[in-house]
Design a protein around this motif. Structure first.
Motif, PDB file in Angstrom:
ATOM      1  N   GLU A 184      -8.571  35.017   0.304  1.00  0.00           N
ATOM      2  CA  GLU A 184      -9.114  34.622   1.610  1.00  0.00           C
ATOM      3  C   GLU A 184     -10.546  35.132   1.769  1.00  0.00           C
ATOM      4  O   GLU A 184     -11.445  34.387   2.178  1.00  0.00           O
ATOM      5  N   GLU A 185     -10.784  36.386   1.424  1.00  0.00           N
ATOM      6  CA  GLU A 185     -12.126  36.956   1.550  1.00  0.00           C
ATOM      7  C   GLU A 185     -13.115  36.264   0.613  1.00  0.00           C
ATOM      8  O   GLU A 185     -14.266  36.024   0.985  1.00  0.00           O
ATOM      9  N   LEU A 201     -13.973  32.857   2.150  1.00  0.00           N
ATOM     10  CA  LEU A 201     -14.818  33.007   3.333  1.00  0.00           C
ATOM     11  C   LEU A 201     -16.225  33.505   3.003  1.00  0.00           C
ATOM     12  O   LEU A 201     -17.152  33.296   3.784  1.00  0.00           O
ATOM     13  N   ASN A 259      -3.394  37.607  -1.610  1.00  0.00           N
ATOM     14  CA  ASN A 259      -3.777  36.590  -0.628  1.00  0.00           C
ATOM     15  C   ASN A 259      -5.027  36.993   0.139  1.00  0.00           C
ATOM     16  O   ASN A 259      -5.912  36.172   0.373  1.00  0.00           O
ATOM     17  N   ILE A 260      -5.095  38.254   0.535  1.00  0.00           N
ATOM     18  CA  ILE A 260      -6.263  38.745   1.278  1.00  0.00           C
ATOM     19  C   ILE A 260      -7.519  38.643   0.423  1.00  0.00           C
ATOM     20  O   ILE A 260      -8.577  38.216   0.901  1.00  0.00           O
ATOM     21  N   HIS A 319      -0.541  29.587   4.207  1.00  0.00           N
ATOM     22  CA  HIS A 319      -0.769  30.474   5.353  1.00  0.00           C
ATOM     23  C   HIS A 319      -2.216  30.555   5.830  1.00  0.00           C
ATOM     24  O   HIS A 319      -2.463  30.995   6.951  1.00  0.00           O
ATOM     25  N   SER A 320      -3.166  30.155   5.018  1.00  0.00           N
ATOM     26  CA  SER A 320      -4.575  30.275   5.396  1.00  0.00           C
ATOM     27  C   SER A 320      -4.982  29.192   6.394  1.00  0.00           C
ATOM     28  O   SER A 320      -4.491  28.061   6.330  1.00  0.00           O
ATOM     29  N   ARG A 321      -5.910  29.543   7.251  1.00  0.00           N
ATOM     30  CA  ARG A 321      -6.511  28.576   8.172  1.00  0.00           C
ATOM     31  C   ARG A 321      -7.819  28.034   7.599  1.00  0.00           C
ATOM     32  O   ARG A 321      -8.553  27.342   8.291  1.00  0.00           O
ATOM     33  N   ASN A 322      -8.096  28.365   6.337  1.00  0.00           N
ATOM     34  CA  ASN A 322      -9.373  27.997   5.736  1.00  0.00           C
ATOM     35  C   ASN A 322      -9.227  27.099   4.512  1.00  0.00           C
ATOM     36  O   ASN A 322     -10.126  27.019   3.688  1.00  0.00           O
ATOM     37  N   THR A 323      -8.113  26.399   4.417  1.00  0.00           N
ATOM     38  CA  THR A 323      -7.887  25.548   3.248  1.00  0.00           C
ATOM     39  C   THR A 323      -8.871  24.380   3.180  1.00  0.00           C
ATOM     40  O   THR A 323      -9.096  23.839   2.098  1.00  0.00           O
ATOM     41  N   TRP A 372      -1.231  31.192  -0.712  1.00  0.00           N
ATOM     42  CA  TRP A 372      -2.405  31.272   0.166  1.00  0.00           C
ATOM     43  C   TRP A 372      -2.534  30.006   1.004  1.00  0.00           C
ATOM     44  O   TRP A 372      -2.755  30.066   2.218  1.00  0.00           O
TER      45      TRP A 372
END
Length: 179
Positions: free
Chosen positions: A51-52, A55, A47-48, A79-83, A76
């Motif tokens: 996410e990276e 971003l 997931n990390i 839980h992500s705030r960047n979907t 992902w």
């Protein structure tokens, strides 16, 4: 769309030579999200990395997931705030990790997230995938709000399936691209 904004998400043990994801990466310049451990994947670590990768790109991205990569997308997205950075996702051959024979192999990946994805998605599955019944793929497509596309008898839709550069998959991906 810049080819490096198309993120390839392989499954367990990565996608090797002859896999359509590798062909797309090599021929089309898509970006493979590298994981620290392809043999013993941990959901949090993967997931990390996703996410990276999301971003690191300024504009919208497309996700191209195979097998465990599909389960990663759902985990992902929950839980992500960047979907909102994701324009769409092509999800190919999601495995049934809750089966008795698969669950011990990838224990940190169950239960599979079943919330609707907050971006458009297309899920492709074959009728004879050894890692998931077609009914399982159809149920995930419903849960995730994905368009379901049957691939016929194609196995796990991997290198052994001999899809090459998989023009049908490329057409499905193009349909997800932002205008």
């Amino acid at each position: 769309m810049n080819p490096t904004d198309i993120l390839i998400l392989p499954g367990w043990q990565n996608s090797g030579p002859g896999h359509w994801q590798t062909v797309w990466e090599e021929r089309l310049g898509y970006h493979r999200v590298q994981q620290h451990d392809w043999q013993r994947p941990l959901r949090g670590d993967w997931n990390i990395q996703l996410e990276e990768a999301v971003l690191a790109r300024p504009g919208p991205v497309l996700l191209v997931a195979h097998s465990l990569g599909c389960v990663l997308v759902a985990a992902w997205a929950a839980h992500s705030r960047n979907t909102q950075r994701v324009a769409g996702a092509l999800l190919v051959a999601p495995p049934d990790l809750e089966r008795e024979d698969l669950q011990p192999l990838l224990p940190s990946w169950t239960p599979i997230e079943r919330r609707p994805l907050p971006f458009p998605s297309t899920l492709v599955a074959s009728s004879n995938d050894p890692y998931a019944a077609e009914s399982h793929a159809q149920a995930l497509a419903r849960a995730w709000g994905s368009q379901y596309v049957p691939a016929g008898p194609g196995g796990h839709l991997n290198a052994e399936s001999k899809l090459g550069d998989w023009p049908a998959g490329q057409a499905l991906l193009r349909a997800l691209m932002p205008a």
